[in-house]
Design an enzyme around this catalytic site. Sequence first.
Site, PDB file in Angstrom:
ATOM      1  N   ASP A 134       1.728-115.381  52.813  1.00  0.00           N
ATOM      2  CA  ASP A 134       0.820-116.207  52.013  1.00  0.00           C
ATOM      3  C   ASP A 134       1.390-116.476  50.618  1.00  0.00           C
ATOM      4  O   ASP A 134       2.468-115.986  50.263  1.00  0.00           O
ATOM      5  CB  ASP A 134      -0.537-115.475  51.938  1.00  0.00           C
ATOM      6  CG  ASP A 134      -1.710-116.433  51.854  1.00  0.00           C
ATOM      7  OD1 ASP A 134      -1.516-117.599  51.479  1.00  0.00           O
ATOM      8  OD2 ASP A 134      -2.848-116.000  52.145  1.00  0.00           O
TER       9      ASP A 134
ATOM     10  N   ASP B 112      -6.982-124.155  53.002  1.00  0.00           N
ATOM     11  CA  ASP B 112      -7.716-123.430  54.051  1.00  0.00           C
ATOM     12  C   ASP B 112      -8.784-124.280  54.719  1.00  0.00           C
ATOM     13  O   ASP B 112      -9.531-125.008  54.065  1.00  0.00           O
ATOM     14  CB  ASP B 112      -8.416-122.206  53.442  1.00  0.00           C
ATOM     15  CG  ASP B 112      -7.435-121.104  53.131  1.00  0.00           C
ATOM     16  OD1 ASP B 112      -6.214-121.327  53.236  1.00  0.00           O
ATOM     17  OD2 ASP B 112      -7.906-120.007  52.782  1.00  0.00           O
TER      18      ASP B 112
HETATM   19  C1  GLA Z   1      -5.310-117.577  52.072  1.00  0.00           C
HETATM   20  C2  GLA Z   1      -4.824-118.131  53.403  1.00  0.00           C
HETATM   21  C3  GLA Z   1      -5.870-117.846  54.464  1.00  0.00           C
HETATM   22  C4  GLA Z   1      -6.104-116.344  54.560  1.00  0.00           C
HETATM   23  C5  GLA Z   1      -6.517-115.798  53.202  1.00  0.00           C
HETATM   24  C6  GLA Z   1      -6.564-114.273  53.195  1.00  0.00           C
HETATM   25  O1  GLA Z   1      -6.440-118.247  51.602  1.00  0.00           O
HETATM   26  O2  GLA Z   1      -4.565-119.508  53.308  1.00  0.00           O
HETATM   27  O3  GLA Z   1      -5.439-118.361  55.718  1.00  0.00           O
HETATM   28  O4  GLA Z   1      -4.950-115.726  55.022  1.00  0.00           O
HETATM   29  O5  GLA Z   1      -5.603-116.202  52.196  1.00  0.00           O
HETATM   30  O6  GLA Z   1      -6.923-113.778  51.946  1.00  0.00           O
END
Ligand code: GLA
Length: 420
Positions: free
Chosen positions: A163, A218
């Site tokens: 990430d 997301d």
């Molecule tokens: C980010 C990623 C998500 C998830 C969260 C976890 O927002 O894009 O897919 O993995 O972190 O905290």
Amino acid sequence: MKKILYVLAFSLCATGAAAQDEFHQETAVEVTPGAKAPHLGMTPQMGWSTWNKFGGNINEKIIRDMADKLVELGLADAGYVYLNIDDCWHGERDKDGFIQVDSERFPSGMKALADYVHSKGLKLGIYSDAGCMTCAGRPGSLGHEYQDALQYARWGVDYLKYDWCNTNDVNPHGAYTLMRNALAETGRPIFFSMCEWGHSKPWEWASDVSHSWRSTGDIGLSFRDNIKHDTWTQLSVLTIVDINEKLRQYAGPGHWNDPDMLECGNGFTVAQDRSHFTLWAMMAAPLILGNDLTNISKETFDIITNKDVIAIDQDILGVQGLRQSVDNGLEFWFKPLIDGKWAFTIFNRNESDASYVLDWQKFNFTDDLSGRATAFDSTVYDVKDVWSNAPKSLKTTKKGATLRIPGEDVVTFVLTPRRQ
Ligand code: GLA
């Protein structure tokens, strides 16, 4: 250059498609320092992840339960083989800097969990972050890349989602290349899933760094409108589709656009779930489930296990489909498949139902990316209605039909050219 030979059971997600059987074989995989693991992700990855349903509230029981369900429900046989633990598994680093699991949530430890997951014929995925902390505030990998990769390999991890929170002035190309190299140095083939949300256009530089890269922010549990929070926004299915469909030229075997994990079964209508799943398949997207497999409706189950739609996603040609045209909120999507076949989806983006008179001759076109032409004027295709929601009389492309497509729903066909 030093090469490490690694033998593994190499499986490209059993979809039932005969064309893929030749790929189910024991093969020697060379893990080369300074390169991503070869042969992984030759079709988009499939699996299940903790994040969309459970967020940070995870523990080893959830993982064991989901492993059991993936197998019991036949999801593993359908191709969902990666069981991915997202954020919040981390404890502290030990005195030598090695990351440990959160021992309250994962009392048996990650190695035991990996052994359990492997005993079920599944593969284990884990999550980290290129910054000093993960998005949920657990320890990130910055400055510990080689140690973390080594620890994952010792545990038997098969997949890393990496990430991008808390990275400040870190250079994305450098950070992801560093972790790629760290993974390679372990000698274990580990699928590398970049999660940088598309900020630095990874599709332009990451095809030899990772097996997939997130193309957007997301996903949220919203089909149409984005969900605005104080400091960030979750994207709707439609927003994500509109971003990801423009990137088709960058996707291919071993390097996929990743428009984020599936929300099927988490609260959408059946039509929305069907469209979400189908559009992901048309875009050759990773199919990572995010619903509670211990409590799954028949409708959701039927959608996520539709063999024909999974085969569209997993087609070994590996060409991301295109939105070929739009007419009054009806979107016409085509995806070239192996052996001269096409997948064809009509997506009704409107909330209202539509009646549509399908005339195949309107869809004669050449896809410049694949060089393939539909040529409905000179080729007759057999038509397979993969959601069984079109008129039964529609058997070939010799004649059209009047289709009824409910709001936010899809009709999808696999077209197989008749031998001349
Ligand atoms: C980010 C990623 C998500 C998830 C969260 C976890 O927002 O894009 O897919 O993995 O972190 O905290």
